[in-house]
Every structure is written in structure tokens, then in C-alpha cells.
Design an enzyme around this catalytic site. Structure first.
Site, PDB file in Angstrom:
ATOM      1  N   GLU A 166     -15.390   1.079   0.043  1.00  0.00           N
ATOM      2  CA  GLU A 166     -16.849   1.115   0.114  1.00  0.00           C
ATOM      3  C   GLU A 166     -17.319   2.166  -0.887  1.00  0.00           C
ATOM      4  O   GLU A 166     -17.088   3.360  -0.703  1.00  0.00           O
ATOM      5  CB  GLU A 166     -17.292   1.473   1.531  1.00  0.00           C
ATOM      6  CG  GLU A 166     -18.788   1.417   1.740  1.00  0.00           C
ATOM      7  CD  GLU A 166     -19.169   1.806   3.157  1.00  0.00           C
ATOM      8  OE1 GLU A 166     -20.211   2.461   3.310  1.00  0.00           O
ATOM      9  OE2 GLU A 166     -18.424   1.469   4.104  1.00  0.00           O
TER      10      GLU A 166
ATOM     11  N   ASP B  29     -26.901   9.444   5.384  1.00  0.00           N
ATOM     12  CA  ASP B  29     -25.721  10.239   5.031  1.00  0.00           C
ATOM     13  C   ASP B  29     -25.845  11.687   5.490  1.00  0.00           C
ATOM     14  O   ASP B  29     -26.901  12.306   5.365  1.00  0.00           O
ATOM     15  CB  ASP B  29     -25.484  10.197   3.519  1.00  0.00           C
ATOM     16  CG  ASP B  29     -25.171   8.788   3.036  1.00  0.00           C
ATOM     17  OD1 ASP B  29     -24.534   8.056   3.801  1.00  0.00           O
ATOM     18  OD2 ASP B  29     -25.567   8.429   1.915  1.00  0.00           O
TER      19      ASP B  29
END
Length: 260
Positions: free
Chosen positions: A46, A57
Site C-alpha cells: 500500500e 494518518d
């Protein structure tokens, strides 16, 4: 049958998906990191497209994205790097590769151009967490399908069953089961996570399920794999690269600690 389907056909459990940030630790690290991940047992790569405002994130991945942007990583540079990704004379990457990022830079690049370039370089699928379902259905999904790309949606423990069913109908490749509604890199209570994953398993979804957020070592990986087809590790791997930027050595050591 595409690479992601092929993978899950041959390996229905224990699939390890590793997240890495394009252009980190150095601008030219992207393919080196991908090759090292493949060579040491990652089933899926990924690849994070760095962005200045990454909503999902945590600090570790945010910081790696900041470094990558300072290194000069852009979507244009990334696609230039990925041109040789599938060449046996180049990097020889054979595992599925997914681009993960956010809509803003993709729209600035041009959505159709982005999908066309991703497909041309051998990318298999996309994760764009801030692309709403309605817009996917009406506008962007047809473009993604036109270029033969899988699209992976995220579900959380709070996602209602009806919405999970809808996501399962729209998704191709796999479903990304977020272990809790927080950012990446946070520790999780895995006994609670297991109940949620058991619920997803009982729903008998058509797509495989990979678990992400909080998977960081052999114990959490094995726990996640009890009720899912595999798991996604990001922050822990980025942290390891941050501590020792020797890509080959760090990647081998890190993946061995998860898989052996």
C-alpha cells in the site's frame, strides 16, 4: 482475474499488507522499499501518496509524508518512478500495489489522468478515504472501473450494518476494516477489535477483509488474522525505517518479526 483477486484466491488468510510512503526516507527510496517488502513476504504493498493534510494518518505517517514532500515527491514524480515497477528488467514488482491518499491532490492532478496513469504503471487499486460513497457512485466509480482499478472502502466498528452491506456491494479488491475510529498508529484493545471482526465475518461479505490501524507486531497481526483475511501495518514499519533508514536490512528484520 486481477492481481488482488489472484492473491486472495491462492491465499485466503494471513495476508500481510504493508504501507509505505512514496519518496521516504529518500526521494528515490520508493522502488527500493517496495522491492524489499516484496522480497521479505509482503503480500500487498500500500503506497502512500504524501499530502500536507492527511486526515486519517497519525503522527508517524504524517511526519514521513512531510519528509517525502520536502524530498520533492509529487504525483508526477511518483508515476515516473512507477513506470518501471512491473518490468522484470526494472524493479520486478509482482505483488498487488495499491495507492492510498486523499482527493485534493488527485483532483489537482486530474482524476481521469490520475486513474489512467495509475493503470498504465501497473497499480491495482485505490484507497481514497475522503471520497464519499455518493460521489463514487455518481461520478468517480465509473472512471475508476474504466481503467480496471479496484476501489477499497473503509469500514469502522461504528459503521451500521446496512452501510457495510452497501460498501461490500460497491467495493472490489477487499474491504479495509479500520480497527477503531481514530488515526493510524494508536494502540488498540484487541479483545474489543476481535468482537467487531467476528461480526464482520458473520456477515459473510463477498469481499475479503483486511484489518488496519494499530497492527504493529506479530501478536496484533495474528490477532487481526483470526477473523479476517489479513492485516495492514503502516506506522510500525515507517517507525522502523525512521530508526534505521537502511531499507534492505530494516525491512528484512521487521517482516521477519511479524511473519516468523
Amino acid at each position: 482475474m486481477n492481481r488482488i483477486q489472484q492473491l486472495f484466491k491462492t491465499k485466503s488468510s494471513g495476508v500481510l499488507n504493508i504501507y509505505c510512503t512514496a519518496g521516504y526516507p529518500q526521494l528515490d527510496s520508493t522502488l527500493k522499499v517496495m522491492k524489499a517488502l516484496q522480497d521479505n513476504g509482503a503480500g500487498i504493498i500500500e503506497l502512500g501518496m504524501p499530502y500536507s493534510d492527511p486526515l486519517a494518518d497519525g503522527p508517524v505517517i504524517q511526519e514521513s509524508g512531510g519528509v517525502a514532500l520536502q524530498n520533492g515527491m509529487t504525483l508526477k514524480v511518483l508515476f515516473e518512478q512507477l513506470k518501471i515497477m512491473r518490468n522484470t528488467a526494472g524493479s520486478g514488482i509482482t505483488v498487488p500495489v495499491i495507492l492510498m491518499g486523499y482527493m485534493n491532490p488527485v483532483l489537482q492532478y486530474g482524476f481521469e489522468k490520475f486513474c489512467a496513469d495509475a493503470s498504465a504503471t501497473g497499480v491495482d487499486g485505490l484507497i481514497l478515504p475522503d471520497l464519499p460513497i455518493r460521489e463514487f457512485e455518481t461520478e468517480y466509480g465509473p472512471v475508476i472501473r474504466k481503467y480496471g482499478l479496484d476501489f477499497i472502502f473503509l469500514v469502522t466498528p461504528e459503521t451500521p450494518e446496512e452501510r457495510i452491506r452497501k460498501i461490500d456491494a460497491l467495493s472490489t479488491g477487499f474491504i479495509y476494516a479500520v480497527s477503531s475510529s481514530s488515526t493510524t498508529g494508536k494502540d488498540k484493545n484487541f479483545s474489543e477489535v476481535e468482537l467487531y471482526l467476528q461480526k464482520l465475518q458473520d456477515m459473510q461479505l463477498k469481499n475479503p477483509v483486511l484489518v488496519g490501524f494499530g497492527i504493529k507486531d506479530k501478536i496484533t497481526f495474528q490477532s487481526a488474522c483470526k477473523y479476517a483475511n489479513g492485516a495492514i501495518i503502516g506506522s510500525a514499519y515507517i517507525k522502523a525505517l525512521n530508526e534505521n533508514p537502511a531499507v534492505g536490512e530494516t525491512t528484512k528484520k521487521f517482516l521477519e518479526s511479524i511473519l516468523k
